[in-house]
Design an enzyme around this catalytic site. Structure first.
Site, PDB file in Angstrom:
ATOM      1  N   ASP A  80      -5.803  -3.666  -1.940  1.00 14.57           N
ATOM      2  CA  ASP A  80      -4.711  -3.384  -1.003  1.00 14.57           C
ATOM      3  C   ASP A  80      -4.120  -4.663  -0.394  1.00 14.57           C
ATOM      4  O   ASP A  80      -4.834  -5.499   0.155  1.00 14.57           O
ATOM      5  CB  ASP A  80      -5.259  -2.496   0.114  1.00 14.57           C
ATOM      6  CG  ASP A  80      -4.174  -1.857   0.951  1.00 14.57           C
ATOM      7  OD1 ASP A  80      -3.321  -2.590   1.484  1.00 14.57           O
ATOM      8  OD2 ASP A  80      -4.183  -0.619   1.080  1.00 14.57           O
ATOM      9  N   SER A 107       0.831  -1.201   0.000  1.00 16.24           N
ATOM     10  CA  SER A 107       0.000   0.000   0.000  1.00 16.24           C
ATOM     11  C   SER A 107       0.872   1.261   0.000  1.00 16.24           C
ATOM     12  O   SER A 107       1.695   1.435  -0.897  1.00 16.24           O
ATOM     13  CB  SER A 107      -0.970  -0.040   1.185  1.00 16.24           C
ATOM     14  OG  SER A 107      -2.029   0.881   1.006  1.00 16.24           O
TER      15      SER A 107
END
Length: 285
Positions: free
Chosen positions: A153, A39
């Site tokens: 993510d 991320s």
């Protein structure tokens, strides 16, 4: 020169501490020879590997709260309320869609496939694509649909990807854990809440709850649940891979979208890195 393999976890705006971490490592004469991130970790390390971290830092220092909000291209999509195209367009100069295999150091980014429930690791191909997949926070940023995969993510499966960094003999493994629970750290911030009212309103719009107040509480509770999961997964990764240096950043130092606090976050990264390196060097005198 001491070689470092650097890993930065997911963690929203907290990832900006990574700039301070990198700067302090280099100030002390450490050579970062390999990186892996999830991320926001994939963003900071991708820009660093591209050689544009200082330019990115200067750009971020100019961004105020309203500037950050203007970068959010909202959409009425039940898979995510932010398209992400606007911010990536603004950030193109910092990584220029390089091929990962052409970067000067090994780089890995982690995403998750919602169809197979599997971790997806990017070690070659488009850097832009790898980062875009890795930052697709479920319900916030629209996922990337690629072939038979729905990519989101990587924090869902491997928030602190110590298992994915390319190590070399006698290197120093440095982990930056942005999801550390510190019971002694007190700050009047709820990091798992979404601190822009318009975002909370859009999440409420997509909630099945008929009561707006209940919807807001539900989203806060769900986000807190995710933080608990990521904190535990990160702790397990540290216990398994035993990094030489662990830089623990309290999970509640800022809100998820507090990118306008760049200066403060970089300073925290510098301070925490100094503490961790001092301890490491003391043990290895």
């Amino acid at each position: 020169m001491k070689n470092v393999s650097l890993v930065i976890s997911c963690g929203g705006a907290k990832g900006l501490v990574g700039i301070g971490v990198i700067e302090e490592l280099e100030r002390r004469g450490y050579n970062i020879q390999s990186v892996a991130g999830t991320s926001i970790g994939s963003v900071i390390l991708g820009i660093y590997a591209s050689g544009n971290l200082n330019e990115y830092k200067e750009w971020m220092l100019k961004q105020g709260r309203i500037d950050i909000l203007r970068l959010m291209d909202f959409t009425l999509n039940k898979q995510g309320i932010i398209k992400g195209k606007k911010v990536f367009e603004e950030m193109k100069p910092f990584f220029k869609d390089s091929l990962i295999e052409n970067l000067p150091i090994p780089y890995s980014a982690v995403a998750a496939d919602m169809n197979s429930f599997q971790e997806v690791v990017f070690e070659k191909g488009s850097l832009h694509h790898a980062i875009r997949c890795s930052i697709s926070v479920p319900s916030l940023i629209t996922p990337v649909v690629s072939k038979n995969k729905v990519l989101v993510d990587g924090g869902l499966v491997n928030p602190l990807p110590l298992s994915r960094v390319k190590r070399t003999k006698n290197d120093i493994l440095v982990a930056v854990n942005l999801n550390y629970f510190d019971s002694n750290y007190k700050k009047n911030i709820t990091p798992y809440s979404l601190d822009y009212p318009i975002i909370n309103q859009m999440l409420n719009y997509f909630s099945s709850s008929s009561k707006k107040q209940d919807a807001g509480n539900m989203m806060t509770f769900l986000n807190k649940t995710v933080y608990v999961m990521m904190s535990q997964l990160s702790k397990n990764a540290i216990n398994t891979h035993k990094p030489d240096v662990v830089i623990n950043i309290p999970y509640n130092i800022c809100g998820f979208f507090d990118y306008h606090k760049t200066k403060e976050l970089i300073e925290i990264g510098t301070h925490k890195t100094k503490e961790a390196l001092d301890l490491f060097q003391k043990k290895h005198v």
